[in-house]
Design a protein around this motif. Sequence first.
Motif, PDB file in Angstrom:
ATOM      1  N   MET A  37       0.836  -1.194   0.000  1.00 32.72           N
ATOM      2  CA  MET A  37       0.000   0.000   0.000  1.00 32.72           C
ATOM      3  C   MET A  37       0.881   1.260   0.000  1.00 32.72           C
ATOM      4  SD  MET A  37      -3.231   0.818   2.570  1.00 32.72           S
ATOM      5  CE  MET A  37      -3.230  -0.862   3.122  1.00 32.72           C
ATOM      6  N   ALA A  38       1.902   1.275   0.842  1.00 31.59           N
ATOM      7  CA  ALA A  38       2.804   2.429   0.899  1.00 31.59           C
ATOM      8  C   ALA A  38       3.519   2.620  -0.439  1.00 31.59           C
ATOM      9  CB  ALA A  38       3.814   2.253   2.031  1.00 31.59           C
ATOM     10  N   SER A  39       3.948   1.522  -1.060  1.00 27.85           N
ATOM     11  CA  SER A  39       4.610   1.610  -2.368  1.00 27.85           C
ATOM     12  C   SER A  39       3.673   2.188  -3.418  1.00 27.85           C
ATOM     13  CB  SER A  39       5.090   0.234  -2.832  1.00 27.85           C
ATOM     14  OG  SER A  39       6.119  -0.241  -2.013  1.00 27.85           O
ATOM     15  N   LEU A  40       2.415   1.726  -3.412  1.00 24.70           N
ATOM     16  CA  LEU A  40       1.443   2.228  -4.394  1.00 24.70           C
ATOM     17  C   LEU A  40       1.171   3.716  -4.191  1.00 24.70           C
ATOM     18  CD1 LEU A  40      -1.383  -0.405  -4.908  1.00 24.70           C
ATOM     19  CD2 LEU A  40       0.123   0.566  -6.623  1.00 24.70           C
ATOM     20  N   PHE A  41       0.969   4.133  -2.940  1.00 23.44           N
ATOM     21  CA  PHE A  41       0.734   5.555  -2.688  1.00 23.44           C
ATOM     22  C   PHE A  41       1.921   6.379  -3.178  1.00 23.44           C
ATOM     23  CE2 PHE A  41      -2.386   4.439   0.860  1.00 23.44           C
ATOM     24  CZ  PHE A  41      -3.487   4.836   0.124  1.00 23.44           C
ATOM     25  N   GLY A  42       3.138   5.910  -2.934  1.00 24.16           N
ATOM     26  CA  GLY A  42       4.330   6.615  -3.417  1.00 24.16           C
ATOM     27  C   GLY A  42       4.372   6.673  -4.933  1.00 24.16           C
ATOM     28  N   TRP A  43       4.036   5.566  -5.585  1.00 20.45           N
ATOM     29  CA  TRP A  43       4.031   5.508  -7.050  1.00 20.45           C
ATOM     30  C   TRP A  43       3.037   6.510  -7.604  1.00 20.45           C
ATOM     31  CZ3 TRP A  43       0.909   4.377 -11.220  1.00 20.45           C
ATOM     32  CH2 TRP A  43       1.535   3.959 -12.394  1.00 20.45           C
ATOM     33  N   PHE A  44       1.833   6.578  -7.022  1.00 18.22           N
ATOM     34  CA  PHE A  44       0.813   7.535  -7.461  1.00 18.22           C
ATOM     35  C   PHE A  44       1.298   8.965  -7.266  1.00 18.22           C
ATOM     36  CE2 PHE A  44      -1.987   4.085  -8.057  1.00 18.22           C
ATOM     37  CZ  PHE A  44      -3.179   4.538  -8.610  1.00 18.22           C
ATOM     38  N   GLU A  45       1.872   9.249  -6.102  1.00 17.75           N
ATOM     39  CA  GLU A  45       2.349  10.613  -5.815  1.00 17.75           C
ATOM     40  C   GLU A  45       3.452  11.033  -6.779  1.00 17.75           C
ATOM     41  OE1 GLU A  45       3.391  10.821  -1.649  1.00 17.75           O
ATOM     42  OE2 GLU A  45       1.363  10.204  -1.064  1.00 17.75           O
ATOM     43  N   GLU A  46       4.393  10.139  -7.068  1.00 20.55           N
ATOM     44  CA  GLU A  46       5.485  10.448  -8.001  1.00 20.55           C
ATOM     45  C   GLU A  46       4.972  10.839  -9.379  1.00 20.55           C
ATOM     46  OE1 GLU A  46       7.961   6.986  -8.145  1.00 20.55           O
ATOM     47  OE2 GLU A  46       8.645   7.245  -6.067  1.00 20.55           O
ATOM     48  N   ARG A  47       3.842  10.318  -9.778  1.00 24.94           N
ATOM     49  CA  ARG A  47       3.276  10.563 -11.106  1.00 24.94           C
ATOM     50  C   ARG A  47       2.158  11.593 -11.097  1.00 24.94           C
ATOM     51  NH1 ARG A  47       5.762   6.238 -10.377  1.00 24.94           N
ATOM     52  NH2 ARG A  47       6.843   5.125 -12.024  1.00 24.94           N
ATOM     53  N   GLY A  48       1.863  12.134  -9.931  1.00 26.33           N
ATOM     54  CA  GLY A  48       0.816  13.144  -9.829  1.00 26.33           C
ATOM     55  C   GLY A  48      -0.581  12.595 -10.066  1.00 26.33           C
ATOM     56  N   LEU A  49      -0.770  11.299  -9.799  1.00 24.15           N
ATOM     57  CA  LEU A  49      -2.076  10.670  -9.994  1.00 24.15           C
ATOM     58  C   LEU A  49      -2.887  10.735  -8.712  1.00 24.15           C
ATOM     59  CD1 LEU A  49      -0.945   7.448 -11.916  1.00 24.15           C
ATOM     60  CD2 LEU A  49      -1.979   9.519 -12.887  1.00 24.15           C
ATOM     61  N   THR A  50      -4.180  10.888  -8.862  1.00 25.34           N
ATOM     62  CA  THR A  50      -5.072  10.886  -7.710  1.00 25.34           C
ATOM     63  C   THR A  50      -5.409   9.448  -7.347  1.00 25.34           C
ATOM     64  OG1 THR A  50      -6.014  12.993  -8.399  1.00 25.34           O
ATOM     65  CG2 THR A  50      -7.303  11.682  -6.831  1.00 25.34           C
ATOM     66  N   ALA A  51      -5.183   9.119  -6.084  1.00 24.19           N
ATOM     67  CA  ALA A  51      -5.472   7.769  -5.614  1.00 24.19           C
ATOM     68  C   ALA A  51      -6.942   7.668  -5.224  1.00 24.19           C
ATOM     69  CB  ALA A  51      -4.580   7.416  -4.427  1.00 24.19           C
ATOM     70  N   GLY A  52      -7.622   6.679  -5.781  1.00 25.12           N
ATOM     71  CA  GLY A  52      -9.004   6.403  -5.400  1.00 25.12           C
ATOM     72  C   GLY A  52      -9.034   5.437  -4.230  1.00 25.12           C
ATOM     73  N   THR A  53     -10.070   4.648  -4.163  1.00 22.73           N
ATOM     74  CA  THR A  53     -10.231   3.682  -3.075  1.00 22.73           C
ATOM     75  C   THR A  53      -9.146   2.612  -3.152  1.00 22.73           C
ATOM     76  OG1 THR A  53     -12.609   4.052  -3.076  1.00 22.73           O
ATOM     77  CG2 THR A  53     -11.833   2.017  -2.054  1.00 22.73           C
ATOM     78  N   VAL A  54      -8.564   2.294  -2.007  1.00 19.59           N
ATOM     79  CA  VAL A  54      -7.556   1.241  -1.902  1.00 19.59           C
ATOM     80  C   VAL A  54      -8.266  -0.070  -1.585  1.00 19.59           C
ATOM     81  CG1 VAL A  54      -5.524   0.448  -0.626  1.00 19.59           C
ATOM     82  CG2 VAL A  54      -5.869   2.884  -1.034  1.00 19.59           C
ATOM     83  N   TYR A  55      -7.813  -1.146  -2.202  1.00 21.60           N
ATOM     84  CA  TYR A  55      -8.398  -2.454  -1.904  1.00 21.60           C
ATOM     85  C   TYR A  55      -7.309  -3.490  -1.693  1.00 21.60           C
ATOM     86  CZ  TYR A  55      -7.501  -3.629  -6.779  1.00 21.60           C
ATOM     87  OH  TYR A  55      -6.887  -3.865  -7.979  1.00 21.60           O
ATOM     88  N   PHE A  56      -7.694  -4.533  -0.981  1.00 18.96           N
ATOM     89  CA  PHE A  56      -6.847  -5.676  -0.685  1.00 18.96           C
ATOM     90  C   PHE A  56      -7.593  -6.900  -1.193  1.00 18.96           C
ATOM     91  CE2 PHE A  56      -5.664  -8.857   2.770  1.00 18.96           C
ATOM     92  CZ  PHE A  56      -4.434  -9.165   2.227  1.00 18.96           C
ATOM     93  N   ARG A  57      -7.076  -7.514  -2.254  1.00 18.15           N
ATOM     94  CA  ARG A  57      -7.765  -8.635  -2.906  1.00 18.15           C
ATOM     95  C   ARG A  57      -7.042  -9.939  -2.587  1.00 18.15           C
ATOM     96  NH1 ARG A  57      -9.268  -9.095  -9.376  1.00 18.15           N
ATOM     97  NH2 ARG A  57     -10.156 -11.190  -9.239  1.00 18.15           N
ATOM     98  N   LEU A  58      -7.828 -10.959  -2.276  1.00 18.06           N
ATOM     99  CA  LEU A  58      -7.307 -12.287  -1.992  1.00 18.06           C
ATOM    100  C   LEU A  58      -7.661 -13.186  -3.172  1.00 18.06           C
ATOM    101  CD1 LEU A  58      -8.625 -12.226   1.624  1.00 18.06           C
ATOM    102  CD2 LEU A  58      -6.213 -12.267   1.016  1.00 18.06           C
ATOM    103  N   HIS A  59      -6.659 -13.518  -3.986  1.00 15.68           N
ATOM    104  CA  HIS A  59      -6.893 -14.377  -5.153  1.00 15.68           C
ATOM    105  C   HIS A  59      -6.972 -15.846  -4.741  1.00 15.68           C
ATOM    106  CE1 HIS A  59      -6.460 -11.340  -8.347  1.00 15.68           C
ATOM    107  NE2 HIS A  59      -5.590 -10.773  -7.537  1.00 15.68           N
ATOM    108  N   VAL A  60      -5.985 -16.291  -3.957  1.00 16.58           N
ATOM    109  CA  VAL A  60      -5.958 -17.669  -3.470  1.00 16.58           C
ATOM    110  C   VAL A  60      -5.615 -17.626  -1.983  1.00 16.58           C
ATOM    111  CG1 VAL A  60      -4.900 -19.959  -3.669  1.00 16.58           C
ATOM    112  CG2 VAL A  60      -5.234 -18.572  -5.723  1.00 16.58           C
ATOM    113  N   ILE A  61      -6.422 -18.356  -1.204  1.00 11.18           N
ATOM    114  CA  ILE A  61      -6.246 -18.381   0.244  1.00 11.18           C
ATOM    115  C   ILE A  61      -5.823 -19.772   0.682  1.00 11.18           C
ATOM    116  CG2 ILE A  61      -7.435 -18.180   2.461  1.00 11.18           C
ATOM    117  CD1 ILE A  61      -9.277 -16.129   1.129  1.00 11.18           C
ATOM    118  N   ASP A  62      -4.711 -19.832   1.398  1.00 13.47           N
ATOM    119  CA  ASP A  62      -4.253 -21.047   2.066  1.00 13.47           C
ATOM    120  C   ASP A  62      -3.686 -20.595   3.402  1.00 13.47           C
ATOM    121  OD1 ASP A  62      -3.070 -23.310   3.074  1.00 13.47           O
ATOM    122  OD2 ASP A  62      -1.923 -23.771   1.276  1.00 13.47           O
TER     123      ASP A  62
END
Length: 163
Positions: A37-62
């Motif tokens: 999440m911190a990496s994504l927020f930094g990536w968005f800020e570096e590019r001047g992009l507005t961050a929308g809703t953050v999500y955490f997706r579970l593709h496979v659970i074990d």
Amino acid sequence: MEIISGPSVVTHAGRPGLGLRTVTPFRGMFAVRDELMASLFGWFEERGLTAGTVYFRLHVIDMDGPMDIEVGILTGEPHPGDGTVRPTVLPAGRYASLVYVNHGRRATGTLLDWAAASGLRLDRSDDPAGDRFGCRYEAYLTDPRSERMKTKWQTELAIRLAD
């Protein structure tokens, strides 16, 4: 745990975003989520992009092995990403959903019990790696940058239904 709304069935259109996906053990998974999440927020800020809703997706659970997870930010429109941060979509469909504050594990149990009692079939399949979901996510309706205490976040928990 406080349930703000639901459980109920909601319909979502496909929602484009940008995300980071990795495989990590369950133990320590939430620390990995926070780093992504911190990496994504930094990536968005570096590019001047507005961050929308953050999500955490579970593709496979074990719970006893590797978890295939993704942290993403909804963008409203498709974006190409850069090879590390990749375009993604929370797919369209009907979802079993609830919005809660605190205790994600209890919220998950509540949603799963409600779906079973309601005769709803989840978009889930057995996989050698664990339980594979068509789409299972938590969307953080509270901006994690403005509220550091996770126990205060309003979170939408949603699991796509098999239709």
